[in-house]
Design a protein around this motif. Structure first.
Motif: not given
Length: 416
Positions: A110-120
């Motif tokens: 779940a902590g990896g969601s930041f690297s998805v949401g930032t560029p998205y």
């Protein structure tokens, strides 16, 4: 729906999803305390258990950033959210330390969601507003504070095993909400001929390494202290878990929600100036927080006089509140650096920098516990972070500040 409306919907849905992810990511900050008592863990083992989700959440960040560039944030984020639901649910049935460590690795995704949401999120907004947009998304860090409000109430009312069940239900609902309120734009994808090794060439850039160092303290330090503070309040000041969690939220909450303000400040004043002052404020706060509780005895003409030197719970909480604000601004300013310097490769670079920040959040709690076991001084955690901030300040001075001053001194005089 218009592009502007879609961008707003993506921002809201992504921020909500990231808030829930961060709440889940930090769940050991509260439930770890009853688990520690049940299993009889020492401080180092407690630090390892709380940090385990941060490890997997950090290691997955680089591939997630790359996959987001290639496949789009909507698909990657939905799959990531769904993958955590079973692990969260089964946390309630673990009985040994290795069970918690293993399940923690899966929950940590779940902590990896930041690297998805930032560029998205960033790609839905013009460059002049990307800092603010990423700041709003990053305010999902406030999930750490939300965990400190919700989890203690569940622990006291129903026992700690209720927390994973409630969190699993919340995460399942988040999967559905995100899918129906997010959108895809093919123009945001990196062309398919770009290979992984081409994107990873950013690692050769020394600026990326510098941003990794900055983020390891402003984000890694935030994560580590969010995990550690309830435990610290209970041990140092003897507080009940509910009061300890409430006071710990005084650090976690501004450290999350004010990230949007940090993004706005970075857009207006520049990432460099904001980061420079953030590091100085953190340096001062950590210097004061590092001083251990001390009883000083002085032999006077009338006999021994003992004085107590140390922070009471109120001054400690005020300093943590200020530190949380500084870290919030710093987290936004570092990613403003990235959007400025790597506009076509945000996903990969944000994944690399996010990995560094996450690894800081993984290593620091373990080191906190080891230092407590070795020295018996709880404030040794802040001594360690004080040293890390020193490294960041020196690095920034030699690469940015000193260079600017020399340029100014060597510039030719203007003759009027």
């Amino acid at each position: 729906m218009t592009k502007k409306g879609q961008a707003l919907s993506v921002l809201i849905a992504s921020t909500f999803a990231f808030t829930v992810c961060f709440m889940v990511w930090m769940m050991f900050a509260v439930i770890g305390i009853p688990i520690q008592k049940t299993l009889g863990l020492n401080a180092t083992e407690f630090g390892l258990m709380t940090a385990m989700p941060v490890l997997s959440g950090s290691l997955i960040r680089v591939p997630l950033g790359i996959w987001t560039d290639k496949y789009g944030g909507r698909i990657v984020m939905t799959a990531l959210l769904a993958a955590t639901v079973p692990a969260i649910w089964f946390m309630a049935y673990a009985t040994a330390l290795w069970h918690y460590l293993t399940i923690g690795l899966v929950i940590g995704l779940a902590g990896g969601s930041f690297s998805v949401g930032t560029p998205y999120v960033a790609r839905w907004f013009p460059k002049a507003k990307q800092g603010f947009a990423m700041g709003i998304f990053g305010a999902g860090n406030a999930g750490a504070a939300l965990n400190k409000f919700l989890a203690p109430a569940l622990v006291v009312g129903f026992g700690w095993t209720m927390v994973p069940h409630v969190y699993a239900a919340i995460m399942l609902g988040t999967v559905l909400l995100f899918w129906f309120f997010s959108y895809s734009d093919p123009s945001h994808l990196v062309p398919s001929h770009v290979k992984f090794r081409d994107q990873l060439k950013a690692l050769k850039d020394p600026k990326v390494l510098k941003y990794c160092q900055f983020y390891s303290i402003v984000f890694g330090g935030y994560v580590a202290l969010s995990l550690w503070m309830v435990h610290y309040y209970v041990g140092e000041y003897g507080l009940d878990i509910r009061i300890a969690a409430l006071l710990a939220a005084c650090f976690s909450l501004p450290g999350g929600v004010l990230r949007a303000v940090g993004g706005w400040m970075s857009d207006k004043y520049g990432a460099h100036d904001v980061t420079w002052w953030v590091l100085w404020v953190a340096w001062i706060c950590l210097f004061l927080l590092s001083y251990p509780q001390t009883d000083l005895t002085i032999n006077t003409i009338t006999g021994p006089q003992t004085f107590h030197i140390g922070l009471n719970v109120y001054m400690f909480t005020i300093l943590m509140f200020v530190l949380g604000i500084a870290f919030a601004f710093g987290k936004a300013s570092v990613f403003k650096y990235i959007s400025n310097d790597f506009p076509t490769n945000i996903g990969t670079v944000s994944g690399i920098v996010g990995l560094a920040g996450g690894m800081g959040g993984f290593l620091l709690p373990i080191m906190f516990g080891a230092l407590v076991d070795l020295t018996g001084i709880r404030s040794s955690a802040f001594m360690l972070m004080y040293a890390v901030v020193w490294v960041s300040l020196i690095w920034m001075y030699w690469t940015d500040v000193r260079g600017k001053n020399l340029l100014a001194e060597n510039s030719p005089a203007v003759v009027v």
